[in-house]
Every structure is written in C-alpha cells, then in structure tokens.
Design a protein around this motif. Structure first.
Motif, PDB file in Angstrom:
ATOM      1  N   GLU A  11       0.833  -1.193   0.000  1.00 20.48           N
ATOM      2  CA  GLU A  11       0.000   0.000   0.000  1.00 20.48           C
ATOM      3  C   GLU A  11       0.874   1.251   0.000  1.00 20.48           C
ATOM      4  O   GLU A  11       2.073   1.189   0.305  1.00 20.48           O
ATOM      5  CB  GLU A  11      -0.940   0.017   1.214  1.00 20.48           C
ATOM      6  CG  GLU A  11      -0.228   0.144   2.546  1.00 20.48           C
ATOM      7  CD  GLU A  11      -1.187   0.255   3.720  1.00 20.48           C
ATOM      8  OE1 GLU A  11      -2.380  -0.005   3.551  1.00 20.48           O
ATOM      9  OE2 GLU A  11      -0.710   0.615   4.817  1.00 20.48           O
ATOM     10  N   PHE A  12       0.260   2.367  -0.352  1.00 20.24           N
ATOM     11  CA  PHE A  12       0.939   3.658  -0.334  1.00 20.24           C
ATOM     12  C   PHE A  12       0.193   4.593   0.609  1.00 20.24           C
ATOM     13  O   PHE A  12      -1.033   4.498   0.755  1.00 20.24           O
ATOM     14  CB  PHE A  12       1.000   4.258  -1.740  1.00 20.24           C
ATOM     15  CG  PHE A  12       1.811   3.439  -2.700  1.00 20.24           C
ATOM     16  CD1 PHE A  12       3.184   3.578  -2.752  1.00 20.24           C
ATOM     17  CD2 PHE A  12       1.200   2.534  -3.553  1.00 20.24           C
ATOM     18  CE1 PHE A  12       3.938   2.820  -3.639  1.00 20.24           C
ATOM     19  CE2 PHE A  12       1.935   1.774  -4.436  1.00 20.24           C
ATOM     20  CZ  PHE A  12       3.313   1.911  -4.486  1.00 20.24           C
ATOM     21  N   VAL A  13       0.951   5.489   1.227  1.00 20.68           N
ATOM     22  CA  VAL A  13       0.380   6.432   2.196  1.00 20.68           C
ATOM     23  C   VAL A  13       0.484   7.842   1.634  1.00 20.68           C
ATOM     24  O   VAL A  13       1.566   8.273   1.224  1.00 20.68           O
ATOM     25  CB  VAL A  13       1.112   6.350   3.554  1.00 20.68           C
ATOM     26  CG1 VAL A  13       0.531   7.372   4.535  1.00 20.68           C
ATOM     27  CG2 VAL A  13       1.014   4.945   4.124  1.00 20.68           C
ATOM     28  N   PHE A  14      -0.653   8.552   1.616  1.00 15.20           N
ATOM     29  CA  PHE A  14      -0.674   9.940   1.158  1.00 15.20           C
ATOM     30  C   PHE A  14      -0.382  10.886   2.324  1.00 15.20           C
ATOM     31  O   PHE A  14      -0.858  10.674   3.440  1.00 15.20           O
ATOM     32  CB  PHE A  14      -2.046  10.301   0.582  1.00 15.20           C
ATOM     33  CG  PHE A  14      -2.445   9.527  -0.633  1.00 15.20           C
ATOM     34  CD1 PHE A  14      -1.546   9.324  -1.674  1.00 15.20           C
ATOM     35  CD2 PHE A  14      -3.716   8.983  -0.756  1.00 15.20           C
ATOM     36  CE1 PHE A  14      -1.904   8.608  -2.801  1.00 15.20           C
ATOM     37  CE2 PHE A  14      -4.094   8.271  -1.877  1.00 15.20           C
ATOM     38  CZ  PHE A  14      -3.178   8.079  -2.900  1.00 15.20           C
ATOM     39  N   LEU A  15       0.390  11.932   2.051  1.00 16.53           N
ATOM     40  CA  LEU A  15       0.574  12.993   3.046  1.00 16.53           C
ATOM     41  C   LEU A  15      -0.581  13.988   3.020  1.00 16.53           C
ATOM     42  O   LEU A  15      -0.753  14.764   3.954  1.00 16.53           O
ATOM     43  CB  LEU A  15       1.901  13.716   2.803  1.00 16.53           C
ATOM     44  CG  LEU A  15       3.174  12.885   3.029  1.00 16.53           C
ATOM     45  CD1 LEU A  15       4.412  13.749   2.827  1.00 16.53           C
ATOM     46  CD2 LEU A  15       3.180  12.249   4.411  1.00 16.53           C
ATOM     47  N   GLY A  16      -1.346  13.986   1.930  1.00 14.73           N
ATOM     48  CA  GLY A  16      -2.520  14.852   1.846  1.00 14.73           C
ATOM     49  C   GLY A  16      -2.187  16.266   1.426  1.00 14.73           C
ATOM     50  O   GLY A  16      -1.103  16.555   0.897  1.00 14.73           O
ATOM     51  N   LEU A  17      -3.136  17.166   1.678  1.00 11.80           N
ATOM     52  CA  LEU A  17      -3.004  18.551   1.240  1.00 11.80           C
ATOM     53  C   LEU A  17      -2.362  19.433   2.303  1.00 11.80           C
ATOM     54  O   LEU A  17      -1.306  20.008   2.107  1.00 11.80           O
ATOM     55  CB  LEU A  17      -4.386  19.096   0.873  1.00 11.80           C
ATOM     56  CG  LEU A  17      -5.009  18.509  -0.393  1.00 11.80           C
ATOM     57  CD1 LEU A  17      -6.477  18.875  -0.488  1.00 11.80           C
ATOM     58  CD2 LEU A  17      -4.267  19.008  -1.622  1.00 11.80           C
ATOM     59  N   PHE A  18      -3.012  19.558   3.470  1.00 13.39           N
ATOM     60  CA  PHE A  18      -2.525  20.428   4.530  1.00 13.39           C
ATOM     61  C   PHE A  18      -2.676  19.718   5.867  1.00 13.39           C
ATOM     62  O   PHE A  18      -3.497  18.808   6.024  1.00 13.39           O
ATOM     63  CB  PHE A  18      -3.303  21.757   4.565  1.00 13.39           C
ATOM     64  CG  PHE A  18      -3.197  22.554   3.291  1.00 13.39           C
ATOM     65  CD1 PHE A  18      -2.112  23.373   3.052  1.00 13.39           C
ATOM     66  CD2 PHE A  18      -4.191  22.469   2.330  1.00 13.39           C
ATOM     67  CE1 PHE A  18      -2.009  24.093   1.881  1.00 13.39           C
ATOM     68  CE2 PHE A  18      -4.103  23.191   1.152  1.00 13.39           C
ATOM     69  CZ  PHE A  18      -3.012  24.006   0.924  1.00 13.39           C
ATOM     70  N   ASN A  19      -1.895  20.152   6.843  1.00 15.16           N
ATOM     71  CA  ASN A  19      -1.993  19.590   8.195  1.00 15.16           C
ATOM     72  C   ASN A  19      -2.944  20.385   9.084  1.00 15.16           C
ATOM     73  O   ASN A  19      -3.396  19.886  10.109  1.00 15.16           O
ATOM     74  CB  ASN A  19      -0.606  19.554   8.856  1.00 15.16           C
ATOM     75  CG  ASN A  19       0.332  18.585   8.148  1.00 15.16           C
ATOM     76  OD1 ASN A  19      -0.095  17.521   7.707  1.00 15.16           O
ATOM     77  ND2 ASN A  19       1.596  18.953   8.036  1.00 15.16           N
ATOM     78  N   SER A  93      -4.271   0.972  -1.430  1.00 14.15           N
ATOM     79  CA  SER A  93      -3.589  -0.271  -1.770  1.00 14.15           C
ATOM     80  C   SER A  93      -2.784  -0.120  -3.053  1.00 14.15           C
ATOM     81  O   SER A  93      -3.028   0.801  -3.844  1.00 14.15           O
ATOM     82  CB  SER A  93      -4.606  -1.408  -1.915  1.00 14.15           C
ATOM     83  OG  SER A  93      -5.440  -1.172  -3.047  1.00 14.15           O
ATOM     84  N   PHE A  94      -1.841  -1.035  -3.251  1.00  8.41           N
ATOM     85  CA  PHE A  94      -1.031  -0.997  -4.472  1.00  8.41           C
ATOM     86  C   PHE A  94      -1.929  -1.112  -5.705  1.00  8.41           C
ATOM     87  O   PHE A  94      -1.792  -0.347  -6.666  1.00  8.41           O
ATOM     88  CB  PHE A  94      -0.007  -2.132  -4.453  1.00  8.41           C
ATOM     89  CG  PHE A  94       0.928  -2.129  -5.623  1.00  8.41           C
ATOM     90  CD1 PHE A  94       2.134  -1.452  -5.560  1.00  8.41           C
ATOM     91  CD2 PHE A  94       0.617  -2.800  -6.803  1.00  8.41           C
ATOM     92  CE1 PHE A  94       3.013  -1.438  -6.642  1.00  8.41           C
ATOM     93  CE2 PHE A  94       1.476  -2.789  -7.891  1.00  8.41           C
ATOM     94  CZ  PHE A  94       2.677  -2.118  -7.807  1.00  8.41           C
ATOM     95  N   GLY A  95      -2.871  -2.061  -5.656  1.00  8.08           N
ATOM     96  CA  GLY A  95      -3.800  -2.229  -6.780  1.00  8.08           C
ATOM     97  C   GLY A  95      -4.692  -1.029  -6.980  1.00  8.08           C
ATOM     98  O   GLY A  95      -4.982  -0.634  -8.112  1.00  8.08           O
ATOM     99  N   GLY A  96      -5.132  -0.420  -5.860  1.00  4.05           N
ATOM    100  CA  GLY A  96      -5.965   0.780  -5.948  1.00  4.05           C
ATOM    101  C   GLY A  96      -5.216   1.942  -6.568  1.00  4.05           C
ATOM    102  O   GLY A  96      -5.784   2.717  -7.350  1.00  4.05           O
ATOM    103  N   CYS A  97      -3.928   2.067  -6.240  1.00  2.00           N
ATOM    104  CA  CYS A  97      -3.097   3.144  -6.792  1.00  2.00           C
ATOM    105  C   CYS A  97      -2.918   2.964  -8.302  1.00  2.00           C
ATOM    106  O   CYS A  97      -3.068   3.911  -9.072  1.00  2.00           O
ATOM    107  CB  CYS A  97      -1.743   3.142  -6.089  1.00  2.00           C
ATOM    108  SG  CYS A  97      -0.730   4.605  -6.418  1.00  2.00           S
ATOM    109  N   VAL A  98      -2.609   1.733  -8.723  1.00  3.11           N
ATOM    110  CA  VAL A  98      -2.434   1.450 -10.151  1.00  3.11           C
ATOM    111  C   VAL A  98      -3.746   1.681 -10.899  1.00  3.11           C
ATOM    112  O   VAL A  98      -3.754   2.235 -12.008  1.00  3.11           O
ATOM    113  CB  VAL A  98      -1.936   0.006 -10.353  1.00  3.11           C
ATOM    114  CG1 VAL A  98      -1.961  -0.367 -11.840  1.00  3.11           C
ATOM    115  CG2 VAL A  98      -0.531  -0.156  -9.798  1.00  3.11           C
ATOM    116  N   THR A  99      -4.863   1.280 -10.291  1.00  2.06           N
ATOM    117  CA  THR A  99      -6.177   1.477 -10.913  1.00  2.06           C
ATOM    118  C   THR A  99      -6.480   2.961 -11.087  1.00  2.06           C
ATOM    119  O   THR A  99      -6.994   3.394 -12.130  1.00  2.06           O
ATOM    120  CB  THR A  99      -7.283   0.821 -10.064  1.00  2.06           C
ATOM    121  OG1 THR A  99      -7.010  -0.577  -9.931  1.00  2.06           O
ATOM    122  CG2 THR A  99      -8.651   1.002 -10.709  1.00  2.06           C
TER     123      THR A  99
END
Length: 312
Positions: A11-19, A93-99
């Motif tokens: 899976e990959f983790v997003f840092l998002g837009l702002f904190n 997920s890895f598959g979700g990112c590729v999709t």
C-alpha cells in the motif's frame, strides 16, 4: 531486483493537502460542493441531450460525451480525497493506486481527443457551414468517440505495462492526495530514468502538442472568418472563447505537471485540484450559460421533471 521484492510494498500512504484542521475543513466544504455540483451539472447535460430531440446535432453529441467524461474526471480522485481529509492515515492499496493511475490517463486521453474533435466540429460549422452535416455525419461522430476511447485506453495501458513490473521494496509515502505516474515512479527501487522520459514523452509532449494544435486551429478559424467577413470575427470569437477557456483549463495543469523539469509540490497540488475538481464544474457552466438552445432544453426538462413529481 528479484521477484520477491515486488510484493514488499502492499500500500501507499498519502501525506494529503494540509496539516491544518481549519484549512482542511474549508477544503472539505468547498470540494464537496464542487463535486456535487459537477456531478449534477454534467449529469443534467447528458440527460438533456439524450431526452431533447432538438439537440441531435454533432456539437451536442460531443458536448454530452465531454460531460460524461467530466463525470469520470470528478469521480476518479475527488471522493477519495474528500474521504481522506480528516483521516490520520491516508492509505491506498497498491492495486488501488495502479487502478487510479489507469483511469486518470484513460479519461485524460479520451478528453484530449474529444476536445480536438470539438475544435474540428467548430471549424467545419464556421468555415464550411454548407457541408457541415455531410462532414460531421453520425458515422463521423461515432468514429470520433470510438477513436477517443481507443486512444485513451492505449495511452494509459502503454505506460502501465512497464510500470506495474517495477520493484517497490521500501518507501511508500506519496506527498500528494492521489496516485499519478511521476511520484509513483520515484518510489521504485530501481533506476527509472527511461520510464520518466517515456512518461514525459507520452503524457507531457502529447499534451503540449495537442494544446498547440488546438490553439493554432482556433486562430486559423478566426483568420478565415475575418477574411470572409470582418464583422463576423467578433461573433466567431465569442463562440470560440468558451472552447478556448476549456482547452486552457484542461491542458494547462497537464503540461505543467508532465513537462516542467522543476516541480513544486504546492503548485502541483493546486493544479491537481483545479484539473480534477474545478474544471469538471466549469465545463458545463461555460458551455451551457453561453448556449441558448441548451438553456431552453434544460428548463423544459426541469419543468417536465417537476410536473411528474407533482403527479406522483
């Protein structure tokens, strides 16, 4: 790298837009409003063109398909972004990112071809009005649409065929709120220089080339109209201004993200929001507010819907 390394990153983790919680709240409110408005506006255009027999011209056929694509543009990233705004761990997920990458490039490729088709439609309508219905026949419109989808799928698949085979064995943090190829490639545990060049060539230069072709075509239309009727150039400019605005809004972020050699994260994120959240609502707004027939058809459809609700 051996084959075992391919499955290390699941899976990959997003840092998002702002904190900042306050800024995220503002983004949540506005992004939700824009998403709902774009879904409703583009759905209304598609339904209006389907239901109104007076909107059976090639221009409205292409416009309805552009609105259908904009439904995809709004949906491929925005729901996930809105859902993740208040989550501490923003993962995919890895598959979700590729999709997600696959559909981003399919939709982008289809919209690119549709915008070129709409420019060709306006060229024929303005410069060759007597041959308009002959050139822009139903068969031609269907071929344009089928060609757009074939090019969109090929544009995405050609890139992903090479990317999904890359080894991802360690870093899994994306400083973004969605998956796309430039940042995705940077996380691979191998040299991706050639793939970076391929992505730039396919996505960047094709976007830039298509943008230049479209702008030149609109300039040629204005020159041809001005030569035949100097007073008609103002009317043509008024007609084409909405098309030019949509082209700039669509291609501007794409060109910057894929061809600019020194990317800056805040600018990239802002352009992504512009491309995937704001542009889909501006397209129906730009086209419908300047189109008398479309506004009349929408009022007629709305009144019929309200009448049916009263009956039921």
């Amino acid at each position: 790298m051996d084959g075992a390394n391919h499955s290390v990153v699941s899976e990959f983790v997003f840092l998002g837009l702002f904190n900042s919680w306050e800024i995220q709240l503002v983004i949540f409110v506005f992004s939700s409003m824009f998403y709902v408005a774009s879904m409703m506006g583009n759905s209304l255009i598609v339904l209006t063109v389907i239901c109104d027999p007076q909107l059976r011209s090639p221009m409205y056929f292409l416009l309805a398909n552009l609105s259908f694509i904009d439904l995809g543009v709004a949906s491929v990233i925005s729901p996930k972004m809105i859902y993740d705004l208040f989550r501490k761990r923003k993962a995919i997920s890895f598959g979700g990112c590729v999709t997600q990458i696959f559909f981003i490039h399919v939709i982008g490729g289809v919209e690119m071809v549709l915008l070129i088709g709409m420019a060709f439609d306006r060229y024929v309508a303005i410069c060759k009005p007597l041959h308009y219905l002959t050139i822009m026949s139903p068969k031609m419109c269907v071929l344009l649409l089928v060609g757009a989808w074939i090019i969109g799928v090929m544009h995405s698949a050609i890139q992903l065929v090479f990317v999904i085979k890359l080894p991802f064995c360690g870093p899994n943090v994306l400083d973004s709120f969605y998956c796309d190829l430039p940042r995705f490639l940077k996380l691979a545990c191998t040299d991706t220089y050639r793939l970076d060049f391929m992505v730039t060539a396919i996505s960047g230069f094709i976007s830039l080339g298509s943008f230049i072709i479209l702008i030149i075509s609109y300039i040629l239309i204005l020159i041809i109209v001005w030569k035949h009727s100097p007073g008609g150039s103002l009317k043509a400019l008024s007609t084409l201004s909405s098309h030019i605005m949509v082209v700039i809004l669509f291609f501007g972020p794409c060109i910057f993200v894929y061809t600019w050699p020194y990317p800056t994260l805040p600018v990239d994120k802002f352009l992504a929001i512009l491309d995937f959240l704001i542009t889909p609502i501006l397209n129906p707004t730009i086209y419908t507010l300047r189109n008398k027939d479309m506004k009349i058809a929408m009022r007629k459809l709305s009144s019929e819907f309200l009448h049916l609700r009263k009956i039921t």
